[in-house]
Scaffold this motif. Structure first.
Motif, PDB file in Angstrom:
ATOM      1  N   ARG A 293      -3.993  -3.712   5.947  1.00  0.00           N
ATOM      2  CA  ARG A 293      -4.146  -2.413   5.280  1.00  0.00           C
ATOM      3  C   ARG A 293      -4.102  -1.305   6.314  1.00  0.00           C
ATOM      4  NH1 ARG A 293      -3.668  -2.496  -0.136  1.00  0.00           N
ATOM      5  NH2 ARG A 293      -5.150  -0.786  -0.407  1.00  0.00           N
TER       6      ARG A 293
ATOM      7  N   GLN B 108       0.848  -1.195   0.000  1.00  0.00           N
ATOM      8  CA  GLN B 108       0.000   0.000   0.000  1.00  0.00           C
ATOM      9  C   GLN B 108       0.881   1.242   0.000  1.00  0.00           C
ATOM     10  OE1 GLN B 108      -2.588   0.138   3.392  1.00  0.00           O
ATOM     11  NE2 GLN B 108      -4.027   1.566   2.469  1.00  0.00           N
TER      12      GLN B 108
ATOM     13  N   LEU C 278       0.383   5.336   0.796  1.00  0.00           N
ATOM     14  CA  LEU C 278      -0.555   6.219   1.488  1.00  0.00           C
ATOM     15  C   LEU C 278      -0.182   7.673   1.247  1.00  0.00           C
ATOM     16  CD1 LEU C 278      -0.277   4.260   4.835  1.00  0.00           C
ATOM     17  CD2 LEU C 278      -2.214   4.133   3.261  1.00  0.00           C
TER      18      LEU C 278
END
Length: 371
Positions: free
Chosen positions: A302, A250, A252
């Protein structure tokens, strides 16, 4: 063991309205030893050292037993030349001395940046601006040089060992991505593994449950980019360390220049301390008086936004306390540490401030802590 944290301060440097200044008569750079075993955290000792703001806010490391600190990124200001001089050595601080003091200096081949202790072995790794990772052991109160490994043709920044100690991650600041190094036979070895990251990966933190976070500081972290700074949003990268090959899962978005990144010891939270334009000159349209602290909840593999609050100007490092309930954030321009809390899943500013003698620049806790 007490919850010990070390924080360094660059006293010779001051950022004034986005400009670098070096006022005459500044005091010595220092390392503060902080006891966070009880609230509020407090400074229990200070030691004169040499350090600089020009490097990742993990240019200090605390040994697993809490006895020693190693301080990286030494520099001095040459007033005749009007320039900072970056020097090539590490400093070993005996925190149990009476008083605590620097007991050894060890030469490095290049200017050292991020440093990290192995969580089990007697080994310290230093990532350098020359693209090497240099390893040292502490023997009878001295730093003993062991190995040198060339990792990159560009600068390295942060470095961190995985929780099991079998590998290390090194931020490829100029070449982009994260290099994976193997720890075998008592030494670090190169591997072909690379993990994707954002532009100019900088600081790296890991937690015992098998996650790493990288702060990507964007164009501001690359050479020759000063004229282009405009407060663009930057990124964090979440890396899964639970199986090989490691992989980024991920990216961000966060405010500009996430200098400080941290994962809580219990593996539930990620925090980033971002400059968010507080480093820019007043004429820049992206100039802001304060930075930001961003919090994310880590669950089911996550990260989810969990809060964002104002911070001081020119923020540097950030670290969780051992119980994962509080955060210490370095406000460089304000010369203080700020204490935030995570309560009932929300980020809050406690209002507690710890003054420092100089602008704080690097901060670290004992490796491998668990809540």
């Amino acid at each position: 063991m007490r919850d010990l944290i070390v924080s360094t301060n660059d006293a010779k440097y001051r950022r004034v309205d986005g400009r670098d200044t070096y006022p005459e008569g500044a005091g010595a750079d220092t390392l503060d030893l902080i006891d966070a075993s009880a609230y509020p955290p407090r400074i229990v000792a200070s030691v004169g050292i040499s350090t600089t703001i020009a490097g990742p806010p993990q240019a200090v490391a605390l040994s697993p037993d809490g006895r020693y600190a190693v301080v990286s990124a030494p520099n001095r200001y040459d007033r005749e030349r009007g320039a900072s001089v970056f020097e090539n050595y590490l400093q070993l601080v005996d925190l149990q001395g009476t008083p605590p003091r620097v007991v050894d200096k060890a030469a490095t081949s290049h200017h050292p940046q991020g440093v990290a202790f192995h969580p089990q072995a007697n080994l310290l790794a230093a990532a350098t601006a020359g693209g090497t990772v240099e390893s040292f052991a502490i023997e009878e109160g001295r730093l003993i040089r062991k190995h040198e490994l060339t990792v990159s043709k560009g600068r390295l920044a942060g470095i961190a060992f995985t929780p099991d100690g079998k590998a290390a991650l090194a931020a490829l600041r100029d070449e982009q991505g994260v290099a994976v190094l193997e720890f075998a036979g008592g030494r670090l070895q190169a591997t072909p593994e690379r993990v994707s990251a954002g532009v100019a990966p900088y600081a790296i933190d890991v937690c015992a449950s098998g996650w790493a976070v990288v702060g990507n500081v964007g164009l501001a972290g690359l050479p020759g980019q000063a004229a282009q700074l405009a407060g663009d949003a930057d990124t964090l990268t979440l890396i899964d360390l639970n199986q090989r090959p490691f992989r980024a899962v991920q990216h961000l978005s966060v405010p500009s220049l996430p200098e400080g990144v941290a994962i809580s010891p219990d593996g539930r939270w990620i925090a980033a301390l971002c400059m968010d334009g507080s480093n820019l000159a007043p004429g820049n349209p992206a100039r802001r008086e304060q930075g930001r602290v961003a919090l994310f909840a880590l669950r089911d593999g996550r990260a989810h936004p969990a809060g964002e609050l104002p911070a001081g100007a020119g923020g540097q490092g950030i670290v969780f306390t051992a119980d994962s309930r509080h955060l210490l954030a370095q406000f460089n321009v304000d010369s203080m540490l700020a204490v935030y809390t995570v309560a009932d899943g929300a980020l809050a500013d406690t209002g507690h401030r710890i003054p420092t003698t100089g602008g704080p620049v690097s901060i670290r806790a004992v490796p491998g802590r668990r809540s």
